[in-house]
Design a protein around this motif. Sequence first.
Motif, PDB file in Angstrom:
ATOM      1  N   ARG A 198       0.897  -1.174  -0.133  1.00 34.36           N
ATOM      2  CA  ARG A 198      -0.027  -0.086  -0.278  1.00 34.36           C
ATOM      3  C   ARG A 198       0.784   1.224  -0.079  1.00 34.36           C
ATOM      4  NH1 ARG A 198      -2.635  -2.057   5.359  1.00 34.36           N
ATOM      5  NH2 ARG A 198      -0.634  -2.391   5.540  1.00 34.36           N
TER       6      ARG A 198
ATOM      7  N   GLY B 217      -5.955   5.842   6.297  1.00 45.43           N
ATOM      8  CA  GLY B 217      -5.570   4.393   6.182  1.00 45.43           C
ATOM      9  C   GLY B 217      -4.437   4.304   6.782  1.00 45.43           C
ATOM     10  N   HIS B 218      -3.807   3.108   6.585  1.00 48.10           N
ATOM     11  CA  HIS B 218      -2.393   2.819   7.004  1.00 48.10           C
ATOM     12  C   HIS B 218      -1.753   2.313   5.399  1.00 48.10           C
ATOM     13  CE1 HIS B 218      -4.767   2.545  10.552  1.00 48.10           C
ATOM     14  NE2 HIS B 218      -3.538   3.050  11.249  1.00 48.10           N
ATOM     15  N   TYR B 219      -0.524   2.821   5.353  1.00 46.78           N
ATOM     16  CA  TYR B 219       0.436   2.606   4.255  1.00 46.78           C
ATOM     17  C   TYR B 219       1.871   1.755   4.572  1.00 46.78           C
ATOM     18  CZ  TYR B 219      -3.371   5.704   2.636  1.00 46.78           C
ATOM     19  OH  TYR B 219      -4.530   6.053   2.356  1.00 46.78           O
ATOM     20  N   ASP B 220       2.182   0.963   3.756  1.00 52.10           N
ATOM     21  CA  ASP B 220       3.463   0.316   3.754  1.00 52.10           C
ATOM     22  C   ASP B 220       4.514   1.245   3.311  1.00 52.10           C
ATOM     23  OD1 ASP B 220       2.412  -2.313   4.643  1.00 52.10           O
ATOM     24  OD2 ASP B 220       1.464  -2.294   2.599  1.00 52.10           O
TER      25      ASP B 220
ATOM     26  N   LEU C 211       1.015   5.290   8.966  1.00 49.43           N
ATOM     27  CA  LEU C 211       2.098   4.210   8.662  1.00 49.43           C
ATOM     28  C   LEU C 211       1.658   2.768   9.197  1.00 49.43           C
ATOM     29  CD1 LEU C 211       5.814   5.663   8.892  1.00 49.43           C
ATOM     30  CD2 LEU C 211       4.631   4.896   6.756  1.00 49.43           C
ATOM     31  N   ALA C 212       1.477   1.964   8.381  1.00 49.95           N
ATOM     32  CA  ALA C 212       1.353   0.373   8.753  1.00 49.95           C
ATOM     33  C   ALA C 212       2.731   0.027   9.777  1.00 49.95           C
ATOM     34  CB  ALA C 212       0.939  -0.574   7.845  1.00 49.95           C
ATOM     35  N   PRO C 213       2.651  -1.084  10.681  1.00 47.21           N
ATOM     36  CA  PRO C 213       3.650  -1.572  11.196  1.00 47.21           C
ATOM     37  C   PRO C 213       4.637  -2.005  10.240  1.00 47.21           C
ATOM     38  CG  PRO C 213       1.515  -2.282  12.353  1.00 47.21           C
ATOM     39  CD  PRO C 213       1.156  -1.340  11.233  1.00 47.21           C
TER      40      PRO C 213
ATOM     41  N   GLY D 139       6.000   0.043   8.358  1.00 52.54           N
ATOM     42  CA  GLY D 139       5.900   0.969   7.083  1.00 52.54           C
ATOM     43  C   GLY D 139       7.010   1.875   7.125  1.00 52.54           C
TER      44      GLY D 139
ATOM     45  N   ARG E 143       8.572   1.300  12.723  1.00 53.56           N
ATOM     46  CA  ARG E 143       8.316   2.031  11.697  1.00 53.56           C
ATOM     47  C   ARG E 143       9.736   2.758  11.410  1.00 53.56           C
ATOM     48  NH1 ARG E 143       3.956   1.508  14.447  1.00 53.56           N
ATOM     49  NH2 ARG E 143       1.907   1.380  13.292  1.00 53.56           N
TER      50      ARG E 143
END
Length: 320
Positions: A151, A208-211, A229-231, A233, A261
């Motif tokens: 993502r 949302g959460h992004y890589d 940020l996703a974990p 990310g 992150r």
Amino acid sequence: MAPTMRAVVYDRYGRPDVLRLDDLPVPAPGPGEVLVEVAATSLNLSDWEALTGSPAYARFGGLRRPRRHVLGSDIAGVVHALGAGVTRFAPGDEVYGDNLQHKGGFAQFAIAPESVLAIKPPELSFAQASTIPQAGAIALQGTARAEPGARVLINGAGGGSGSFAIPVAKAAGAHVTAVDNAGKLEFMRTLGADAVIDYRAEDFTRAGHYDLILDLVAHRSVFAYRRALAPGGRYLAVGGNVRTLLRLLTVGALAARLTGRHMGVLAVQQGPSAFEPLAARCVTGEIGIRIDRSFALGETAAALAYVGAGRALGKVVVEP
């Protein structure tokens, strides 16, 4: 009399109205330098920053007044003369490159170090080639970790670097969310974005959460970016105000690391090895080149105003 050339000059930082069209002596290349007859120069955000002297890092080498009086770094043209020791090029060669340290592209002739130039692919026009060096390097390096299913969010994606970064990330198999103003949403969809966000209507850090986040216009709180940020990310800033960039390198880096992150500033590698891979993909048609408008040399002030206002859809080019 020494030969002269037309050039767009400025002596103080400010808005585009500080620019003027003037006659200057044609410069002579020194050792390791090439004199290029400029056929096209594309605009980058770095040109706007160097014009206005803001953010503060844009005044590097010229705190009170600009050190270089002719802007324009992404040039394409024909080799006119060589300085001592130049071996990679000959007069008549068609070349392109990012002349960020010397600039000088908003003129009929520009001096560039041999090391920043590459032979222009014959399949690309001068205008097309001029769009690639700086924006292409940012796009490739900023999306290097994009992978199938990742993502990816690109903030400021409707301009020059974003017009390459979106299709590069899509080609890697990522799901791409592109952020910019409302006037650029449809354009970003045509580049391949899976989702688009008008930053004036929606806070992307809460969407949302992004890589991977590639931020071309960083100015938000580092904690807002971390929230998006996703974990595991990764957040990379390329441009933005000094306060945000400093906080990213200090507070942001520590806070992100403590939560698994990564947050930092992308140190863009320059030179032909950084942009020729993208040019090759443009030649095959895998990645498109989007030129919004072309301006004449005497219209350089209008071109910079257009880019500075955030109106450009992709790249803008000046053709002397």
